[in-house]
Write a protein that holds these residues in place. Sequence first.
Motif, PDB file in Angstrom:
ATOM      1  N   ASN A   1       0.844  -1.197   0.000  1.00 28.98           N
ATOM      2  CA  ASN A   1       0.000   0.000   0.000  1.00 28.98           C
ATOM      3  C   ASN A   1       0.878   1.244   0.000  1.00 28.98           C
ATOM      4  O   ASN A   1       1.251   1.745   1.055  1.00 28.98           O
ATOM      5  CB  ASN A   1      -0.894  -0.027   1.250  1.00 28.98           C
TER       6      ASN A   1
ATOM      7  N   VAL B   1      -3.470 -10.342   3.010  1.00 29.68           N
ATOM      8  CA  VAL B   1      -3.150  -9.310   2.013  1.00 29.68           C
ATOM      9  C   VAL B   1      -1.641  -9.206   1.831  1.00 29.68           C
ATOM     10  O   VAL B   1      -1.134  -9.006   0.735  1.00 29.68           O
ATOM     11  CB  VAL B   1      -3.742  -7.951   2.456  1.00 29.68           C
ATOM     12  N   ASN B   2      -0.917  -9.330   2.941  1.00 33.95           N
ATOM     13  CA  ASN B   2       0.533  -9.136   2.908  1.00 33.95           C
ATOM     14  C   ASN B   2       1.216 -10.248   3.680  1.00 33.95           C
ATOM     15  O   ASN B   2       1.441 -10.130   4.880  1.00 33.95           O
ATOM     16  CB  ASN B   2       0.865  -7.765   3.508  1.00 33.95           C
TER      17      ASN B   2
ATOM     18  N   LYS C   1      -8.934   0.498   1.964  1.00 31.64           N
ATOM     19  CA  LYS C   1      -9.123   0.244   0.534  1.00 31.64           C
ATOM     20  C   LYS C   1      -8.356  -1.005   0.100  1.00 31.64           C
ATOM     21  O   LYS C   1      -8.865  -1.820  -0.668  1.00 31.64           O
ATOM     22  CB  LYS C   1      -8.648   1.448  -0.282  1.00 31.64           C
ATOM     23  N   VAL C   2      -7.128  -1.140   0.604  1.00 32.81           N
ATOM     24  CA  VAL C   2      -6.311  -2.294   0.231  1.00 32.81           C
ATOM     25  C   VAL C   2      -6.906  -3.580   0.823  1.00 32.81           C
ATOM     26  O   VAL C   2      -6.900  -4.622   0.204  1.00 32.81           O
ATOM     27  CB  VAL C   2      -4.858  -2.091   0.723  1.00 32.81           C
ATOM     28  N   ASN C   3      -7.428  -3.454   2.039  1.00 27.05           N
ATOM     29  CA  ASN C   3      -7.920  -4.637   2.749  1.00 27.05           C
ATOM     30  C   ASN C   3      -9.266  -4.317   3.387  1.00 27.05           C
ATOM     31  O   ASN C   3      -9.331  -3.847   4.519  1.00 27.05           O
ATOM     32  CB  ASN C   3      -6.902  -5.030   3.823  1.00 27.05           C
TER      33      ASN C   3
ATOM     34  N   SER D   1      -6.528   4.442   3.498  1.00 27.30           N
ATOM     35  CA  SER D   1      -5.915   3.693   2.395  1.00 27.30           C
ATOM     36  C   SER D   1      -5.752   2.213   2.761  1.00 27.30           C
ATOM     37  O   SER D   1      -5.834   1.353   1.900  1.00 27.30           O
ATOM     38  CB  SER D   1      -4.567   4.301   2.007  1.00 27.30           C
ATOM     39  N   TYR D   2      -5.535   1.913   4.062  1.00 22.04           N
ATOM     40  CA  TYR D   2      -5.490   0.509   4.488  1.00 22.04           C
ATOM     41  C   TYR D   2      -6.824  -0.163   4.161  1.00 22.04           C
ATOM     42  O   TYR D   2      -6.876  -1.291   3.685  1.00 22.04           O
ATOM     43  CB  TYR D   2      -5.284   0.391   6.006  1.00 22.04           C
TER      44      TYR D   2
END
Lengths: 298, 298, 298
Positions: free
Chosen positions: A262, C261-262, B260-262, B257-258
Amino acid sequence: MNMPAQDPIRLAIAEAVQQVHDTTPMAPSFTNFVTINLVANAQLACGGSAAMSFLSNEFSAVAALAKAAYINVGTLMPSYPDALRAITADLKESGKPWVLDPVAAGLGATRTNILMDMRHNPPTIVRGNASEIIALASMWGLIEGSSSNGPEGVESADDVQSAIEPARLLARFLAQHSPDGKAAVAVSGETDLVTDGTRTFRLPGGSPLMTKITGAGCSLGGVTAVYLCVAEPLIAALAASALYNVAAECAVRTLTSYTKVNPDTVALGPGTFQPAFLDALAAATPEQVASATLLEDK
Amino acid sequence: MNMPAQDPIRLAIAEAVQQVHDTTPMAPSFTNFVTINLVANAQLACGGSAAMSFLSNEFSAVAALAKAAYINVGTLMPSYPDALRAITADLKESGKPWVLDPVAAGLGATRTNILMDMRHNPPTIVRGNASEIIALASMWGLIEGSSSNGPEGVESADDVQSAIEPARLLARFLAQHSPDGKAAVAVSGETDLVTDGTRTFRLPGGSPLMTKITGAGCSLGGVTAVYLCVAEPLIAALAASALYNVAAECAVRTLTSYTKVNPDTVALGPGTFQPAFLDALAAATPEQVASATLLEDK
Amino acid sequence: MNMPAQDPIRLAIAEAVQQVHDTTPMAPSFTNFVTINLVANAQLACGGSAAMSFLSNEFSAVAALAKAAYINVGTLMPSYPDALRAITADLKESGKPWVLDPVAAGLGATRTNILMDMRHNPPTIVRGNASEIIALASMWGLIEGSSSNGPEGVESADDVQSAIEPARLLARFLAQHSPDGKAAVAVSGETDLVTDGTRTFRLPGGSPLMTKITGAGCSLGGVTAVYLCVAEPLIAALAASALYNVAAECAVRTLTSYTKVNPDTVALGPGTFQPAFLDALAAATPEQVASATLLEDK
């Protein structure tokens, strides 16, 4: 040169880490208010147990259940000189080893009186930054005058190199007064230094972010006390410093990987570093800790 | 209207932030136990250094090495009235500027005695919520009676608008007793207000999450003291409030933004906000801080 | 068997959570230095407000504004025996309910004296681990001798099951001295146990990570006091334990989703668990809390 994988020192470090994982030793702490939470959480994360106390009767009751203890003179209160005199006398009488963090040694009359008192009932391990080690060695008459540039508050004004000789002399003094004749001094810095007065080791590594959070040093002292419950002073100090270097590097890798997943994140800052560091303390295996970079001065 | 980019006030804010980055000034704190860790970490994150103390001899020894100090009356102990009397007298004698956070002013006899004493050795900057500023101005006889609705514990029961006049009067009183005739008062709220008694500024922005963590205000006081080491009171108070608004907004963007990613995360909560906020404090550039929304009352 | 969705107990839990969200009740705390920050942040996260104090005049001034209070005897200082005697007498006189966390009950003379004193001005709710509940019931003469294996510092050496009878007897004793004849005891463990002396409930769930951070129990006591501002003791204790189980499970789900995710992250550690847990405390809805697994002993 990095010490070989099968060196007895490395094997003893792995053994200490494993024993802490297996036995959850509790090391009571008398520590400062700023970082007391991190000290406790770091002790839990490394596999130990924590109990904090500021009254001599309470501390001695907990210490009687423990194999080692931790004293940090960060934020002093009016009751501390008497309490610490009684506690250190109790620890001596019961032959219980303990770790001292002489935070800001040399600063303030109360702190100086407390640290001077401890010369009579000294710890088994001292862990501090270079200025603190130099100031304590000077205060206890182990080196002539004070070659320290500090303290500048709680930060070190000296580099680790300048503390080598004071650290060795201090370790020998502690060993003379130690129940089993063994002691150690750990000097924290960009490269950590650990000595038992005879052998001297250097542990490069870790992360500059360790200096951007409060309590990296204080909590290292607490974790050292946990290892001191299961290992001799030199191994306890080495294991704790090795764990901290390995965990800091792991935390940086984790935070860096977030940024890759991210790119909008502001990662690798001190705020997210601390929780990632505690995670890494908890995740580190005995083998990982024992394989930290470890150099011996010859 | 938002002040122009080249306004001297904005240039002075950027200069203060840069100087802190360049010189790592240490501002010692006498602060409460609840948020002492966040105060220290925020001071480190903004580029300064921290040292906490509760004994007058210790505090004065550290303050002698520093250019400004911070006192927060949150969690009082029996030894504090005497210690604070000696410390504030020392600060006055040495002409050292300091920041006061009058936490819960008006609540409890010991707190009132301590704050009444400080009228004789007043701070250079007061930072509080609206109820605290009104209560302190009333307590010191700068406004008639008390128009405060509070305190309701440590939360403000008044809005910032109602504290404007008390804040201005308080700032003028502080300036009269200040070594260089300069002082400032900062009122924290949805929109922060900063005044030197003559000019009055408003800083909208930040995030409502700042009110969902303990210590946003306390740590802002500590960061203000760091800036006071390198800047005059008005600029120090403005720079600290601007930094806090910019960093809070950055932290919210990062946490969003986290999500959105997850999408499985429960982000934007107070728990993850605090570390993200500390990261953002450390990452903010002088230019970013100086470009915070800044309005002047005319 | 898990209690049905429309059981009056579940409806009352949902109502308590909703009322806290609606009214932001403040419950003042006299608590230990190790976890004081987490107590305050947990009280804020669950929708309440926090105010910490250690002087009897300050505490009573805040308590007069509050509907319930919290006392935790973790890290004692020399001034505490007198302060706590005055505070508990004030709470009794004003008929204000309060929550006690008898941390490390049985350890140290000062702690024992303080806890013996509280028999005369008892709390409305006691929350502790099994060893602490057994030690307190024994100390107050409610059970014969001490069947406790502990304390081992601040950790429990007994399982929850062995504390059932002591907890029931303790709850009945508290109810006899309670303003409205109602009281509760909560025993924290792998499965939490809550009793009002007549009915006994079990709350399995949560996460083993709760035992890997310092302050899970302390902050649960603080949140219980917030719920006690709006609900009767049994419901307050059940709501707080249910919230903690639900939030811990939510935090684990969030951290697990990060790892997906990571995969490079070292998640699910105690460091990142704490902020995720605070986020989850803040995000939990009344319906979610009320639907926690809840079993009644018949």
